[in-house]
Every structure is written in structure tokens, then in C-alpha cells.
Motif scaffolding. Sequence first.
Motif: not given
Length: 295
Positions: A70-77
Motif C-alpha cells: 500500500g501507499r507510504l502515506n497511509s500512516g503508521a496504523y
Amino acid sequence: MNSAPIFLFAFLFPLFVSAQDDLLSQLQQEDSTGSHPVMATFKSTRVVNGQSIETMKKNHLDFRISHRFGRLNSGAYQLFGLDAATMRMGFEYGVTDRFEVGVGRSTSQKVYDFFGKYKLIQQSAGGVRNIPVSVTLFGGMNIATVNRELEFQDKLSYVAQVLIARKFGERLSLQLSPTYLYRSMPETTGDEKIVLAVGLGGRFKLSKRVSLNGEYFLTAREKNTPTAPYYDSMSFGVDIETGGHVFQLHFTNSLGMIEKQFIGETAGTWGKGDIHYGFNISRTFSFDKKNKIPK
């Protein structure tokens, strides 16, 4: 527009010209100019997502597993994209040293892909009559099966490419990839069925077994519109070769791993951090003990 003739020419033409493979090889051996073929322009049949000019050796089978997270900007969750993954498995077989066929299956859109590649011209050096570039023809067909309600012909897409590459010395290789992509039914209503693009790819060799690779596909259409909410595909990565294995680790704004998806349907942009980490693992098997895998 009837796309069948275009696909048949792009896909079946290699079958015709491959019959000339033995004759071409003989002519090269008998060339009195002293020139020799330039090998290993790329270490894999892929630059990153896109095809390279390389084909599998005769009687060699390449088993390839590709992942895009998935995208790196999807966050730590979402563990920066690692919680989500898309995969493709494929096989490529060298019918001759110049001609290969391949088949694969992607989890994204449940796509089956079939293709052929023929190396029409081999770069040569060291003689009076040198050939400056290598040229490979590529043609493929994809069947997206995720929507069972569509008619069979609406699930099809076709791609044709002319791959032109040159190896500059021992370290640098560059490739140009004019591309014709036809989708019977685009994913977005109102999007054009035909996408024209040109790809630019490159490889810079850091050591005997490690190289930096990159590619960019410029499409001839407006970007990020309601009818075509897509961007150009751009990817960077590292190739690591270990004998019969080639590991490709990379970052890309494209989730899909076939031409229909990364050229025609890249929905993310680097500017917004829509970047996917991914890798390809390639393992080559030889069915010809006299023709060992090049180191």
C-alpha cells in the motif's frame, strides 16, 4: 475500432520472425568485421515495472513473483502500506535465444496476462560495422476477470511496444519504449480506450551484481481529470543479482504490475506521497545443461 488486427500483428509477428533466428545467429558468427554482441544491457526482463529488451535464453524458464504494498502515506496504523499487498506470479520461457513467451496472473482486478517478446536487433561493438542499439518487439493481451457481468470481449486489453536500448560502456544502459495500449472497456467511464505512451528507462551499474534502475512512462493524455483520474508512472529501484536469482527492490506510484495498469491506471502521484514499496523476485531454471545461466 477493431483492435484484433493490431493485437494479432503485435503478438504473432514475433512467431514469424523467430523462424529466422538460426540464420541470423549464423550470419553473426560468420561476420568478418570482428564485432561481437553487447550482452546484459539489463540484468532482468524488466526495468522496474516495464519490459526491458532482454529475453530469456533458449530452454530457460523464469519464475517471477512481484509484490506491491500500500501507499507510504497511509500512516503508521497501516504500517506505511505494508498491511496491504498486491501480487503477480508469472512464468517466462525462452523458445529461442531471441524469442520468449510468458503468462501471469495478478490479484489486482484478477487479471491474466499473456505475451511474447522477440529481439529483432542485437547491439554489437568491437568491429567495423557496429550496431548501435538493440531492438525488441513486445505484444501482450490481458483478461480482467474481476467483473463477471461483463461480456468476454469487454474484459480484454492489448499492448504493443517497440523497445529500443543502448548500453553505454560497462555501467550505463538506457531504453526508449514507444507504447500502444488498447482497453476494450476502460475502468473509468468516459476514459479513452486508446492510450499512447513513451517510456524512458535506465540502469546504472554500481558493482558486478548491484545496479540502480529507474523508469518513467509519459502518456499522451490529460492527467487527473474526472474521466481520467490518472498520472504518469515513475519508479526507482535497486537490482541485486545472486546467480540464478534477481531481486528488484523499488518505489513506484503504480500499484499494478502489467502495462494496462501501470501505464493506463496509475492513480497515485509522487507529489502527494502516493508511493508504493515493492519487489520482484526472479528465479531462472535451465532445461539445457549445455547453456548455463550467465553470471
